[in-house]
Design an enzyme around this catalytic site. Structure first.
Site, PDB file in Angstrom:
ATOM      1  N   GLY A   7       1.383  -0.853   0.017  1.00 27.40           N
ATOM      2  CA  GLY A   7      -0.005   0.177   0.230  1.00 27.40           C
ATOM      3  C   GLY A   7       1.355   1.285  -0.141  1.00 27.40           C
ATOM      4  O   GLY A   7       0.560   2.444   0.187  1.00 27.40           O
ATOM      5  N   ALA A   9       1.546   3.712  -2.017  1.00 25.23           N
ATOM      6  CA  ALA A   9       1.756   5.153  -2.950  1.00 25.23           C
ATOM      7  C   ALA A   9       0.492   5.459  -2.244  1.00 25.23           C
ATOM      8  O   ALA A   9       0.531   6.296  -3.221  1.00 25.23           O
ATOM      9  CB  ALA A   9       1.275   3.933  -4.558  1.00 25.23           C
ATOM     10  N   ASN A  94     -12.341  -3.253   2.471  1.00 30.71           N
ATOM     11  CA  ASN A  94     -10.448  -3.245   3.514  1.00 30.71           C
ATOM     12  C   ASN A  94     -10.335  -4.739   3.269  1.00 30.71           C
ATOM     13  O   ASN A  94      -9.668  -5.282   3.418  1.00 30.71           O
ATOM     14  CB  ASN A  94     -10.314  -2.260   4.336  1.00 30.71           C
ATOM     15  CG  ASN A  94      -9.954  -1.056   3.752  1.00 30.71           C
ATOM     16  OD1 ASN A  94      -9.674  -1.125   2.555  1.00 30.71           O
ATOM     17  ND2 ASN A  94      -9.906   0.467   4.484  1.00 30.71           N
ATOM     18  N   ILE A 117      -2.079  -2.255   8.965  1.00 30.55           N
ATOM     19  CA  ILE A 117      -2.524  -1.184   9.745  1.00 30.55           C
ATOM     20  C   ILE A 117      -4.162  -0.424   9.043  1.00 30.55           C
ATOM     21  O   ILE A 117      -4.819   0.487   9.267  1.00 30.55           O
ATOM     22  CB  ILE A 117      -1.048   0.133   8.997  1.00 30.55           C
ATOM     23  CG1 ILE A 117       0.109  -0.039   9.218  1.00 30.55           C
ATOM     24  CG2 ILE A 117      -1.887   1.677   8.593  1.00 30.55           C
ATOM     25  CD1 ILE A 117       0.814   0.562   8.355  1.00 30.55           C
ATOM     26  N   ARG A 153      -0.893   9.951  19.899  1.00 28.60           N
ATOM     27  CA  ARG A 153      -1.474  11.516  20.116  1.00 28.60           C
ATOM     28  C   ARG A 153      -1.964  11.447  21.619  1.00 28.60           C
ATOM     29  O   ARG A 153      -1.749  12.585  22.017  1.00 28.60           O
ATOM     30  CB  ARG A 153      -3.056  10.382  19.249  1.00 28.60           C
ATOM     31  CG  ARG A 153      -2.931  10.690  17.810  1.00 28.60           C
ATOM     32  CD  ARG A 153      -5.151  10.510  17.270  1.00 28.60           C
ATOM     33  NE  ARG A 153      -4.256  10.233  15.491  1.00 28.60           N
ATOM     34  CZ  ARG A 153      -5.544   9.875  14.996  1.00 28.60           C
ATOM     35  NH1 ARG A 153      -5.934   8.389  15.612  1.00 28.60           N
ATOM     36  NH2 ARG A 153      -5.869  10.807  14.077  1.00 28.60           N
ATOM     37  N   HIS A 177      -8.875  -0.436  18.671  1.00 28.41           N
ATOM     38  CA  HIS A 177      -8.219   0.597  17.322  1.00 28.41           C
ATOM     39  C   HIS A 177      -9.088   1.366  16.671  1.00 28.41           C
ATOM     40  O   HIS A 177      -9.311   1.609  15.734  1.00 28.41           O
ATOM     41  CB  HIS A 177      -6.676   0.428  17.026  1.00 28.41           C
ATOM     42  CG  HIS A 177      -6.113   1.576  15.949  1.00 28.41           C
ATOM     43  ND1 HIS A 177      -5.999   2.407  16.434  1.00 28.41           N
ATOM     44  CD2 HIS A 177      -6.319   1.924  14.352  1.00 28.41           C
ATOM     45  CE1 HIS A 177      -5.243   3.742  15.066  1.00 28.41           C
ATOM     46  NE2 HIS A 177      -5.915   2.924  14.157  1.00 28.41           N
ATOM     47  N   MET A 227      -0.273   9.288  10.906  1.00 23.67           N
ATOM     48  CA  MET A 227       0.048   7.590  10.916  1.00 23.67           C
ATOM     49  C   MET A 227       0.869   6.973  10.370  1.00 23.67           C
ATOM     50  O   MET A 227       1.816   5.781  10.674  1.00 23.67           O
ATOM     51  CB  MET A 227      -1.366   6.846  10.409  1.00 23.67           C
ATOM     52  CG  MET A 227      -1.517   5.473  10.200  1.00 23.67           C
ATOM     53  SD  MET A 227      -2.049   4.337  11.962  1.00 23.67           S
ATOM     54  CE  MET A 227      -0.540   3.737  11.313  1.00 23.67           C
TER      55      MET A 227
END
Length: 312
Positions: A7, A9, A94, A117, A153, A177, A227
């Site tokens: 992933g 790009a 996904n 991720i 965070r 998450h 991220m």
């Protein structure tokens, strides 16, 4: 040490690749894969950065060439959140992407440590586990949901609120998450205390921080740069531990003993084989204990969704 980014790009993938090209140990290899035809060009672009990290990019349907010999695989492929969506709205697209990529990992580099991720992480990690299990190569010490963004965070927001340096603050974050499953253990930060109201408000802000970014980008994307930073921190910690560094601890979402749920984010001691030890979550405040009890149903449903996606 070879690290593959799947992933590569996308917004997260490019940020992650840039950080890894700059920060991986000398002599490492970095391979980038994405379905998008631009990917080999992203690698050429990054190859001009003067660090001793070899880089190559691959595109198309087949991730195999990028995965050959990989020690660590980080998967950020998938669609991003838009305003009005939550992480679970991403599931339909996904889930299939993660399934396909993990099937290729199972064939090509089954012993690699894999960091997921791609959202919704609570569910995509369960999908990955079931795919690896079906292929007969599942090792629960080598599959991670990358929750590091919740930690960085938390560190930032606590430092802002309490006038500390962000580098001085390290907040353990447990659970999952997304939304209510994200539980920062604010009571465990040395030398910092919160009123009940502060703890409740800060917890909510940490849980909703992703939405804060989605809305601020006004339809133009989700949290990609922070991220990327979080994924790089986790990936680099994993590399250091795999190379024998002692005492590397990160929180991540892994399969444990099932005390709370089959998968659960908690502090982990990392080692040469991935997870060396799942550390205790310690003593919780009354607010944290209540939040933990209240989230488990949601977390278990998220996990079930992933298991059913593969097994039904």
């Amino acid at each position: 040490m070879k690290v593959a980014v799947l992933g590569a790009a996308g917004g997260i993938g490019q940020a992650l690749a840039l950080l890894l090209k700059n920060q991986l140990p000398s002599g490492s290899e970095l391979s980038l894969y994405d379905i998008a035809p631009v990917t080999p060009g992203v690698a050429v672009d990054l190859s001009h950065i003067p660090t001793a990290v070899k880089i190559k990019g691959f595109s198309g349907e087949d991730a195999t060439p990028a995965l050959e010999g990989a020690d660590v695989v980080l998967i950020s492929a998938g669609v991003a959140r838009k305003p009005g969506m939550d992480r679970s709205d991403l599931f339909n697209v996904n889930a299939g992407i993660v399934k396909n990529l993990v099937q290729q990992i199972a064939k090509t580099c089954p012993k690699a440590c894999v960091g997921i991720i791609t959202n919704p992480v609570n569910t995509t990690v369960a999908i990955a586990a079931e795919v690896l299990k079906k292929a007969g190569v599942y090792d629960k010490n080598k599959l991670f949901g990358v929750t590091t963004l919740d930690i960085i965070r938390s560190n930032t927001f606590v430092a802002e609120l309490k006038g500390k340096l962000p580098t001085e603050v390290e907040v353990p974050v447990i659970g999952g998450h997304s939304g209510v499953t994200i539980l920062p253990l604010l009571s465990q930060i040395p030398g910092v205390s919160f009123t009940e109201q502060e703890a409740a408000e800060l917890t909510k802000r940490i849980q909703n921080a992703g939405t804060e970014v989605v809305e601020a980008k006004a339809g133009g994307g989700s949290a990609t740069l922070s991220m990327g930073q979080a994924a790089a921190r986790f990936g680099l910690s994993l590399v250091r531990a795999l190379q024998g560094e002692k005492g590397v601890v990160e929180c991540a979402y892994v399969e444990g003993d099932g005390q709370y749920a089959r998968f659960f984010s908690q502090p982990l001691l990392l080692g040469k084989n991935g997870v060396e030890e799942r550390k205790s979550i310690g003593t919780l405040s009354a607010f944290e204990q209540h939040s933990l009890d209240a989230m488990l149903d949601t977390l278990k449903k998220d996990i079930q969704l992933g298991e059913d996606f593969i097994n039904k």
